[in-house]
Design a protein around this motif. Sequence first.
Motif, PDB file in Angstrom:
ATOM      1  N   ILE A  31       0.892  -1.167   0.000  1.00 10.19           N
ATOM      2  CA  ILE A  31       0.000   0.000   0.000  1.00 10.19           C
ATOM      3  C   ILE A  31       0.926   1.211   0.000  1.00 10.19           C
ATOM      4  O   ILE A  31       1.836   1.310   0.800  1.00 10.19           O
ATOM      5  CB  ILE A  31      -1.002  -0.026   1.169  1.00 10.19           C
ATOM      6  N   TYR A  57       2.602   5.056  -0.177  1.00  8.55           N
ATOM      7  CA  TYR A  57       2.535   6.304   0.582  1.00  8.55           C
ATOM      8  C   TYR A  57       1.758   7.369  -0.194  1.00  8.55           C
ATOM      9  O   TYR A  57       1.871   7.442  -1.428  1.00  8.55           O
ATOM     10  CB  TYR A  57       3.947   6.838   0.863  1.00  8.55           C
ATOM     11  N   HIS A 110       4.792   6.601  -9.764  1.00 14.14           N
ATOM     12  CA  HIS A 110       5.694   6.668 -10.911  1.00 14.14           C
ATOM     13  C   HIS A 110       5.794   5.241 -11.437  1.00 14.14           C
ATOM     14  O   HIS A 110       5.075   4.349 -10.960  1.00 14.14           O
ATOM     15  CB  HIS A 110       7.035   7.292 -10.533  1.00 14.14           C
ATOM     16  N   GLY A 168       7.840   2.963 -11.016  1.00 13.76           N
ATOM     17  CA  GLY A 168       8.243   1.964 -10.022  1.00 13.76           C
ATOM     18  C   GLY A 168       7.017   1.354  -9.362  1.00 13.76           C
ATOM     19  O   GLY A 168       6.852   0.131  -9.309  1.00 13.76           O
ATOM     20  N   HIS A 169       6.128   2.204  -8.875  1.00 13.61           N
ATOM     21  CA  HIS A 169       4.892   1.701  -8.263  1.00 13.61           C
ATOM     22  C   HIS A 169       4.043   0.976  -9.316  1.00 13.61           C
ATOM     23  O   HIS A 169       3.397  -0.027  -9.040  1.00 13.61           O
ATOM     24  CB  HIS A 169       4.053   2.841  -7.686  1.00 13.61           C
ATOM     25  N   THR A 206       5.132  -2.779  -9.805  1.00  8.95           N
ATOM     26  CA  THR A 206       4.619  -3.769  -8.849  1.00  8.95           C
ATOM     27  C   THR A 206       3.133  -4.020  -9.107  1.00  8.95           C
ATOM     28  O   THR A 206       2.660  -5.158  -9.051  1.00  8.95           O
ATOM     29  CB  THR A 206       4.781  -3.258  -7.396  1.00  8.95           C
ATOM     30  N   ASP A 219      -1.175   4.116   2.064  1.00  9.87           N
ATOM     31  CA  ASP A 219      -0.605   4.135   3.410  1.00  9.87           C
ATOM     32  C   ASP A 219      -0.649   5.609   3.842  1.00  9.87           C
ATOM     33  O   ASP A 219       0.125   6.413   3.333  1.00  9.87           O
ATOM     34  CB  ASP A 219       0.840   3.628   3.275  1.00  9.87           C
ATOM     35  N   GLY A 232       8.702  -4.409  -3.490  1.00  9.62           N
ATOM     36  CA  GLY A 232      10.035  -4.099  -3.995  1.00  9.62           C
ATOM     37  C   GLY A 232      11.051  -4.543  -2.953  1.00  9.62           C
ATOM     38  O   GLY A 232      10.716  -4.706  -1.776  1.00  9.62           O
ATOM     39  N   ASP A 272      13.155  -3.001  -1.397  1.00 10.24           N
ATOM     40  CA  ASP A 272      13.353  -2.034  -0.312  1.00 10.24           C
ATOM     41  C   ASP A 272      12.561  -2.383   0.942  1.00 10.24           C
ATOM     42  O   ASP A 272      12.923  -1.967   2.035  1.00 10.24           O
ATOM     43  CB  ASP A 272      12.975  -0.619  -0.786  1.00 10.24           C
ATOM     44  N   PHE A 302      13.427  -0.392 -10.635  1.00 11.35           N
ATOM     45  CA  PHE A 302      13.565   0.238 -11.935  1.00 11.35           C
ATOM     46  C   PHE A 302      14.499   1.405 -11.746  1.00 11.35           C
ATOM     47  O   PHE A 302      14.272   2.256 -10.887  1.00 11.35           O
ATOM     48  CB  PHE A 302      12.209   0.748 -12.432  1.00 11.35           C
TER      49      PHE A 302
END
Length: 659
Positions: free
Chosen positions: A14, A16, A22, A24-25, A28, A53, A257, A259, A289
């Motif tokens: 979820i 932020y 972008h 990257g999100h 996923t 989130d 990801g 992270d 990415f």
Amino acid sequence: MPERKEKFYLTTPIYYTNGLPHIGHTYTTVVCDTVRRYKRMRGYDVVMTTGTDEHGVNVERAAKKAGIPESEFVANMAEAWRSLWDELGIAADEFVRTTDIKHVRAVQWLFKLCKENGYVYKGHYTGQYCIHDNAFVNDAKPGENCPDCGRPLETLTEENYFFKLSAFQKPLLDFYRKNPEFIQPEGRKNEIVSFVESGLKDLSITRTTIRWGIPVPGEEPHVFYVWFDALTAYLSAVGGPDYEKRGMWPADVHFVGKDIIRFHTVYWPAFLMAAMLPLPKQVWAHGWFLMDAAKMSKSKGNVVLPRPIANMLGMDALRYFMLREVVFGQDGNFSYDSLVTRYNSDLANGLGNLASRTAALIEKNFAGKVPKSAERQPQDDALAREAQAAIGEVLERLDKMEFARALEAIWSVIAAADKYLTSEQPWALGASEADQARKGTILWTTAELLRIVSALAHPVLPDSTAKVWALLGQTTSLDSLELDGLRWGQLVPGTPLGKSQTLFPRVEKTEAIERIESMANEELNSASAVPKPASALATPATPAATPAVPEKIGIEDFAKVEMRVGQIKTAERIVGADKLLKLTVDIGTEIRQICAGIAQYYEPESLIGRKVVVVVNLAPRKLRGVESNGMVVAASVGPEGRPVIAGFLEDVEVGARLK
Ligand code: ME8
């Protein structure tokens, strides 16, 4: 196929709410959406969850910067995320907002279970905290920077509830051993196992330094640590305390990801073990990415936005590129150049061209109806075998999340069909009965291959494959096609073709990139483009003014000010006075009514029980017609003078004098 469909529950993180998606999100979420579509086509009852989130310091700050209350800020952002996913054709089944009441209840319920089972205790914690990541950084020293985002850390002490993470070292290691597929890909598993083996420290799971969070019932001003809050979203999406009724929990896979793998593979299973709830079956952590070899992030300002790409090339092109270009699990580089190159070669010249060529030839030679396959020659059968084999291979690859390999297998069949058409040259055949029959066989074969390819590629390219499907005269919905029943030879001769349309118009590279970039700039510069660098969200520094030399006072002057520890008993807003709260405060000897100019920064409920510093010998005065008998001491922070109430790091007696 089993009587009752087997369930499959999958989730994205979820995200932020202090920025917009972008790529990257989008990556996923596209992966998750692809698997959701694929599993549905394999006959599963699928639920996919995504969401926002919405708690924590960053949101508090961003809302303040926007000049609106947090609740309004997050509602706007959640809507922006939800509608962008809709616009991009990614329709999750559940969208959780962490400010939803059902989520709030689920978090409080999970905490209660952990506490009842003896895994939660109260203590104090001093550590180095990264405000951006909402996390204490273990082992960091004062003055160091955050190892993840590079920002300066802040020393923070607070009273916390602690979660006995240390009790789960062995259970977690046992769990990883018994469930070797839990952490994917394999390489990341070793990283997590050695982290857990090196020892786990207890984790503080409540905060008193943050206001914008889910309250710990009966323990205000404690709010839940954002990760305890956020991870629970996966469970609250499918019923929270009533999860058994919905029958979806445990999750079959959490896509994340790399992270945030530790939160998902260490903390989350430990919380669930403590609560004695079922554990997710798998956590799949993909790579990043990269843009110019750096992780794309809002704070670096090197973000690539999905909308301009979808507008220029179509969302399917972006989906295809992301899944084809990067080996799932590894990092990948994003470049507009390779995006457009792939678009032209694989989509416009590959799938698009094969579909339009085949349709045009059927139109011309068979009045727009699928021809019959007559006597077959070895090359026809060879192609049929290749396509049939691709079915098995693609399903196997998709089961293993090998998206790039699955697409490679599909595109190799497309290339084989192209070659077949070119060598068989149906356009060069005449009008004799034999030639017509041969033409029919060739075109039925390529049309059938296109039907198979559309079905197999549908989870990745939902839009364009549905168009090919319709072009082939298929009237059933491709979404509900069962891949297990897909076989070579099911295309019915005589089926009238659907309307022909260009799937992927070829684009000129330089021009396409320029257009995408200019749309992206426009979006980033427009008021609605929320992905502002996080640095832009920070309060700007005030220009340095010449410091006034303060007049010194003697201790006897200070002694004139009587300050005592007070405890707030009640707090309420004052009608017609936006900035003021009316408080009743216990100062040990009596209960005082005090007005405080903090209404824009503190929710009244969050103040109840809080110990504060009160100037008790201030002459009474009326503020907006309400008597105020004393003053609550607060720091004045930033250029706007945001009040931050002074408090104590240790428990202090109500009425104690400050000296
Ligand atoms: O971490 N490449 O939210 P977030 C690939 N709220 N994927 C990327 C990426 C990139 N450059 N940038 C972001 C949070 N992602 C928490 C999650 S879950 C209970 C709470 C993707 O908005 C990737 O999936 O920072 C990463 O893990 C996620 O976005 C982080 O999103």
